[in-house]
Write a protein that holds these residues in place. Structure first.
Motif, mmCIF file in Angstrom:
data_model
loop_
_atom_site.group_PDB
_atom_site.id
_atom_site.type_symbol
_atom_site.label_atom_id
_atom_site.label_comp_id
_atom_site.label_asym_id
_atom_site.label_seq_id
_atom_site.Cartn_x
_atom_site.Cartn_y
_atom_site.Cartn_z
ATOM 1 N N ALA A 139 0.686 -1.117 -0.184
ATOM 2 C CA ALA A 139 0.007 -0.076 -0.022
ATOM 3 C C ALA A 139 0.838 1.563 0.041
ATOM 4 O O ALA A 139 0.353 2.461 0.003
ATOM 5 C CB ALA A 139 -0.817 -0.136 0.881
ATOM 6 N N ALA A 140 2.210 1.013 0.086
ATOM 7 C CA ALA A 140 3.132 2.370 0.432
ATOM 8 C C ALA A 140 3.042 3.216 -1.002
ATOM 9 O O ALA A 140 2.843 2.754 -2.248
ATOM 10 C CB ALA A 140 4.449 1.917 0.697
ATOM 11 N N LEU A 150 6.528 -4.749 -5.356
ATOM 12 C CA LEU A 150 5.249 -5.376 -4.928
ATOM 13 C C LEU A 150 4.364 -3.870 -5.216
ATOM 14 O O LEU A 150 3.236 -3.969 -5.866
ATOM 15 C CB LEU A 150 5.006 -5.969 -3.826
ATOM 16 N N SER A 151 4.817 -2.686 -4.229
ATOM 17 C CA SER A 151 3.849 -1.583 -4.438
ATOM 18 C C SER A 151 3.856 -1.290 -5.924
ATOM 19 O O SER A 151 2.578 -0.775 -6.177
ATOM 20 C CB SER A 151 4.660 -0.485 -3.638
ATOM 21 N N VAL A 152 4.834 -1.027 -6.542
ATOM 22 C CA VAL A 152 4.742 -0.427 -7.986
ATOM 23 C C VAL A 152 3.861 -1.278 -8.990
ATOM 24 O O VAL A 152 2.689 -0.790 -9.754
ATOM 25 C CB VAL A 152 5.907 -0.033 -8.660
ATOM 26 N N LEU A 198 8.752 -5.020 -20.005
ATOM 27 C CA LEU A 198 10.076 -3.874 -19.993
ATOM 28 C C LEU A 198 9.823 -3.343 -18.720
ATOM 29 O O LEU A 198 10.574 -3.001 -18.066
ATOM 30 C CB LEU A 198 10.337 -2.980 -21.085
ATOM 31 N N PHE A 199 8.625 -2.789 -18.513
ATOM 32 C CA PHE A 199 8.265 -2.024 -17.130
ATOM 33 C C PHE A 199 8.399 -2.894 -15.908
ATOM 34 O O PHE A 199 9.167 -2.397 -14.868
ATOM 35 C CB PHE A 199 6.683 -1.930 -17.230
ATOM 36 N N ILE A 200 8.284 -4.334 -16.094
ATOM 37 C CA ILE A 200 8.388 -5.169 -15.224
ATOM 38 C C ILE A 200 10.258 -5.244 -14.866
ATOM 39 O O ILE A 200 10.537 -5.234 -13.565
ATOM 40 C CB ILE A 200 7.766 -6.525 -14.924
ATOM 41 N N GLN A 201 10.622 -5.378 -15.839
ATOM 42 C CA GLN A 201 12.080 -5.326 -15.751
ATOM 43 C C GLN A 201 12.859 -4.303 -15.159
ATOM 44 O O GLN A 201 13.751 -4.173 -14.331
ATOM 45 C CB GLN A 201 12.879 -5.571 -17.127
ATOM 46 N N VAL A 202 12.390 -3.014 -15.562
ATOM 47 C CA VAL A 202 12.826 -1.766 -15.035
ATOM 48 C C VAL A 202 12.643 -1.503 -13.408
ATOM 49 O O VAL A 202 13.449 -1.169 -12.733
ATOM 50 C CB VAL A 202 12.088 -0.468 -15.799
ATOM 51 N N VAL A 203 11.410 -1.833 -12.978
ATOM 52 C CA VAL A 203 11.096 -1.722 -11.692
ATOM 53 C C VAL A 203 11.763 -2.822 -10.989
ATOM 54 O O VAL A 203 12.479 -2.448 -9.768
ATOM 55 C CB VAL A 203 9.600 -2.244 -11.455
ATOM 56 N N VAL A 239 4.213 5.572 -9.599
ATOM 57 C CA VAL A 239 3.836 4.486 -10.651
ATOM 58 C C VAL A 239 3.948 4.999 -11.869
ATOM 59 O O VAL A 239 4.530 4.191 -12.886
ATOM 60 C CB VAL A 239 2.528 3.872 -10.269
ATOM 61 N N SER A 240 3.093 6.399 -12.181
ATOM 62 C CA SER A 240 3.431 7.026 -13.407
ATOM 63 C C SER A 240 4.653 7.262 -13.770
ATOM 64 O O SER A 240 4.822 7.211 -15.064
ATOM 65 C CB SER A 240 2.275 8.005 -13.290
ATOM 66 N N ASP A 241 5.408 7.714 -12.972
ATOM 67 C CA ASP A 241 6.858 7.889 -13.479
ATOM 68 C C ASP A 241 7.760 6.730 -13.970
ATOM 69 O O ASP A 241 8.315 6.710 -14.842
ATOM 70 C CB ASP A 241 7.696 8.402 -12.092
ATOM 71 N N PHE A 242 7.338 5.645 -13.438
ATOM 72 C CA PHE A 242 7.988 4.338 -13.789
ATOM 73 C C PHE A 242 7.433 4.068 -15.243
ATOM 74 O O PHE A 242 8.209 3.320 -16.121
ATOM 75 C CB PHE A 242 8.057 3.100 -12.771
#
Length: 257
Positions: A139-140, A150-152, A198-203, A239-242
């Motif tokens: 929830a953070a 997990l948050s993102v 790619l999003f998952i890889q980046v995070v 999240v939107s930044d990522f």
């Protein structure tokens, strides 16, 4: 059989407080009839799920002793799967959407949420009791010390609500930490405006080296990170930044190709 002995190897801590059990079940608000309970144990949540006539209750339980107990004490429970949730093709057994609920074993709670994420278009709502620090992490918001992978990833596709904290004294055996109940509801995002893999890889790459600036932690994915992100650390990004950063990296890769 009148009792199931909790097994440490399965991370079993059986909830004994009926009011909390009822409160957890009442937190489920979706109108999807199919519901899957993970790790029902002796059925402390199951009993209240079965009291809701609009629900078609399925349970999945790896502990064979618990399965035998459920079969004996809940004869109206028609769908009992004696399997490992992390290995079973659960989604393939439902014709449409289904919700998820449970007092999730602490040792596999993160893995459960990753499976929920993978099946996000089939699961409108998840209500789960987990270790308090896991709930806080999910929830953070960005800027928090516990904000992470997990948050993102979950917040990209779900609205997260930290519902309430649960004392360690209402379990048998009592865990060494407090618990918390959270609710995930699928948001309106069907697909991300970037490459989702790619999003998952980046995070993951960013938070796996969370003390480093992004230009260092993401150098294997992008040699020259966009200037606005290069000097930042992962917990500073929303999240939107990522999502935006992933799109930039994707464009840089395409242009380089």
């Amino acid at each position: 059989m009148s009792f199931v002995k909790p097994k440490k190897g399965l991370g079993q801590h059986f909830l004994t407080d009926q009011n909390i059990a009822r409160k957890i079940v009442d937190s489920l608000g979706s109108d999807v009839p199919d519901i899957l309970e993970i790790g029902p144990g002796m059925g402390v949540l199951t009993q209240y799920l079965l009291q809701r006539p609009e629900l078609n209750v399925h349970v999945i339980e790896i502990d064979r002793e618990s399965v035998a107990y459920l079969q004996q004490h809940f004869p109206t429970l028609q769908h009992i799967w004696s399997e490992d949730f992390l290995k079973a093709d659960v989604a393939g057994r439902f014709d449409g959407k289904f919700n998820v609920i449970g007092n999730f074993p602490y040792n596999i709670s993160s893995q459960i949420f990753f499976r929920v994420l993978a099946w996000r278009n089939r699961i409108p709502e998840t209500v789960g009791m987990v270790q308090k620090e896991v709930a806080e992490r999910i929830a953070a918001s960005n800027g928090s010390k516990v904000y992470g992978i997990l948050s993102v990833l979950l917040q990209a596709f779900f609205d997260i609500e930290y519902l309430f904290t649960v004392s360690e004294n209402v379990f048998n055996p009592p865990p060494k930490v407090k618990s918390a109940v959270i609710r995930l509801r699928r948001n309106q995002v069907e697909t991300l405006p970037c490459n989702e893999n790619l999003f998952i890889q980046v995070v993951k790459a960013a938070f796996n080296q969370r003390r480093k600036m992004l230009r260092n932690s993401l150098k294997d994915l992008c040699e020259a990170l966009p200037a606005e992100f290069a000097e930042k650390r992962p917990e500073q990004l929303s999240v939107s930044d990522f999502i935006r950063l992933t799109g930039m990296i994707e464009n840089l890769k395409n242009n380089k190709a």
